[in-house]
Design an enzyme around this catalytic site. Structure first.
Site, short mmCIF file in Angstrom:
data_model
loop_
_atom_site.label_atom_id
_atom_site.label_comp_id
_atom_site.label_asym_id
_atom_site.label_seq_id
_atom_site.Cartn_x
_atom_site.Cartn_y
_atom_site.Cartn_z
N SER A 1 -71.16 -48.42 9.93
CA SER A 1 -72.34 -48.09 10.20
C SER A 1 -73.07 -48.73 9.30
O SER A 1 -73.12 -50.61 8.23
CB SER A 1 -72.98 -47.30 10.37
OG SER A 1 -73.83 -46.37 10.26
N SER B 210 -68.42 -37.39 0.30
CA SER B 210 -68.50 -38.19 1.37
C SER B 210 -68.07 -37.91 2.83
O SER B 210 -66.63 -38.32 2.41
CB SER B 210 -68.87 -39.36 0.43
OG SER B 210 -68.60 -40.48 1.94
#
Ligand code: G16
Length: 546
Positions: A66, A502
């Site tokens: 992505s 993250s």
């Protein structure tokens, strides 16, 4: 069954795991440098086959990283209705991924036993990939895993992530959601878009025009493919189409959102609508520059507000009372939450980052609008809500206004990809809403003013030392970090800040917002320093923003 395991053993030797390498199933699957992923892909092929046998349905495996840089890759697993796999199966994914070569069969048999999987059951896996140079061999590794366990794979080749989610859902609902083909996807979306916009008379070419930044990725290819269907009702100028630039480099939705500036490679004239996709086209953000050259970003929060407003108006016009809610994460701008709650009187929920969490929370409403600030989101309609709307659209005894609104709701349902956030579907919906409401991007932008904000990244030795609670709004470890954040936040007006590890990059993310950009930047910097000092920062102290 014996021979399946022998085949797994043999084939896994061709996709060996580097000894000692440990990876976690993160926010959206596994994600790291592509060179470390061959064994992961093979094993996810094995796992998808087991999941297919367990659910007696088709499972999807999307090879993509992505928004990450071109060198990275990753894998997202898709469950039967097009949603993300369940937390238990994410756990199995991590277990299989990290089993050393000699322990793989034991790990595999453990899943089979725990889930009581019938290994004689058929297994079907849909595989898709993005445009990264590593994606071809990695998707082959997935298919090798599927065939080693006796499953069937169907290779969709280059598709966006949401397209693969859509295919899986279509397949498992036996066509009720649409045809499980790329053509079927375009046809469903563009027909709904044309239906929505056909009543809008006298749209000028300017109103029909949109500049799209394809992030040099798969979204660009797919926009090109779809363009012909749109019959000039939407006229797209496509930039960053992958013909020269590098994937996500200085472009794409993540770049635009985090940097709060236009991507390179896009020609922008004042007042013109532009949007950016991310690397697998499941996110979208809009933006424009004004006549003074100032950049204005319309992120996932502004998109959620626009869509919620539109739906609420249609529900009122149609005369139906359905419970609508909005789902956000801690990154949602404070102004957006206030607008949704106070002005629009919509229920707002906050979840952890990751569409899987938002999707789940949105299912609790008749109509759940979920968007992450980064532009990842969609709208879910409960089955009951869809039925009510359909009945109304077909009801001969209601007035024209109610019928028109009900039909628009129906077409809105059809243009939306309810399986997951989808840049193409969201773009068509947004363009239709702006056309129907006769709204310019400036008018949309002025619905509310964002609080200035800043996002930063901090490198630490092991980001797992940071643990959070309250939908990631508070850090519970390391000790002292939340106290440090609290005392910093107190120094600024209208301020808020949080930190979280993250789940897609090896960094800790820092978010801050405040009354002025200077304060937001300063607060983000000071919180970054606190993270660096208290959570084992590496690679030099974070520098003050210029
Ligand atoms: C993925 C997830 C998103 C998430 C983003 C960033 O997006 O699907 O829900 O917001 O990662 O996650 P994190 O802050 O944990 O790195 P994408 O578009 O990269 O697949």
């Amino acid at each position: 069954m014996m021979s399946q395991f022998q085949e797994v053993l043999k084939q896994s030797g061709l996709h060996p795991k580097p000894a000692g390498l440990v990876l976690q199933y993160g926010t959206a699957g596994f994600r790291t440098n592509a060179k470390k992923l061959d064994h992961i892909m093979f094993r996810m092929g094995l796992l998808a086959t087991l999941r297919s046998r367990k659910t007696k349905a088709t499972i999807g495996v999307m090879v993509t990283a992505s928004h990450n840089p071109e060198e990275d890759n990753g894998v997202k697993l898709i469950d039967p209705m097009g949603e993300m796999v369940t937390p238990t199966w994410e756990g199995y994914a991590t277990q299989l991924a990290n089993a050393e070569q000699e322990d793989l069969l034991t790990a595999l048999k453990d899943v089979i036993e725990k889930e009581a999987i019938d290994m004689s059951q058929e297994a079907d896996v849909f595989v898709g990939k993005d445009t990264r140079s590593s994606s071809a061999s990695l998707s082959q590794a997935v298919m090798d895993g599927v065939s080693a366990l006796g499953g069937h794979s169907k290779d969709y080749g280059l598709v966006t992530t949401p397209q693969l989610h859509y295919m899986v859902c279509c397949q498992n609902t036996k066509g009720k959601y649409g045809d499980a083909t790329v053509e079927g996807y375009y046809s469903k979306l563009y027909q709904a878009f044309i239906q929505l916009t056909k009543s809008v008379l006298n749209r000028t070419d300017d109103q029909k025009h949109l500049s799209v930044d394809g992030a040099n990725g798969i979204g660009a290819l797919k926009v090109r493919e779809m363009e012909a269907h749109l019959k000039k009702e939407l006229q797209i100028s496509l930039f960053n189409d992958g013909s020269k630039g590098k994937l996500n480099h200085q472009c794409g939705a993540d770049f635009v959102k985090v940097q709060q500036k236009p991507p390179t490679g896009v020609e922008m004239n004042p007042g013109e609508r532009c949007c950016s996709f991310d690397g697998d086209a499941d996110r979208i953000v809009y933006y424009f520059i004004d006549s003074e050259g100032q950049f204005h970003l319309l992120d996932g929060d502004k998109i959620a507000t626009l869509i919620s407003t539109f739906l609420k108006e249609l529900l009122t016009q149609a005369g139906v009372d359905l419970k609508m809610g909005a789902v956000q994460t801690a990154y949602a701008n404070g102004s957006s939450t206030r607008y949704l709650e106070d002005t629009m009187q919509v229920i707002v929920r906050c979840t952890k980052t990751g569409v899987k969490h938002l999707h789940h929370a949105a299912q609790e409403f008749d109509i759940g609008v979920y968007f992450e600030a980064n532009g990842h989101g969609t709208v879910l309609f409960s089955k009951a809500a869809e039925e009510i709307i359909q009945h109304l659209a077909e009801d001969a005894n209601i007035n024209d206004e109610r019928k028109r609104a009900a039909r628009m709701l129906q077409n809105t349902i059809n243009v939306i990809n309810q399986t997951v956030g989808d840049a193409i579907a969201d773009m068509l919906l947004i363009e239709a809403i702006l056309a129907i409401k006769g709204m310019t991007i400036q008018q949309w932008d002025s619905i509310y003013s964002d609080l200035p904000n800043r996002q930063l990244k901090v490198k630490v030795a092991d980001r797992r030392v940071i643990d959070t609670a309250d939908a990631e709004r508070r850090a519970v470890s390391p000790a002292g970090l939340q106290d440090a954040i609290d005392s910093l936040v107190k120094k600024y007006r209208k301020a808020r800040s949080f930190v979280r590890p993250s789940g897609t990059e090896d960094v800790v993310r820092v978010y801050a917002e405040a009354e002025t950009q200077e304060s937001a930047d300063d607060l983000a910097h000071k919180v970054s320093l606190a993270v660096y000092r208290l959570a084992g920062g590496v690679g030099g102290e974070p520098k003050q923003l210029l």
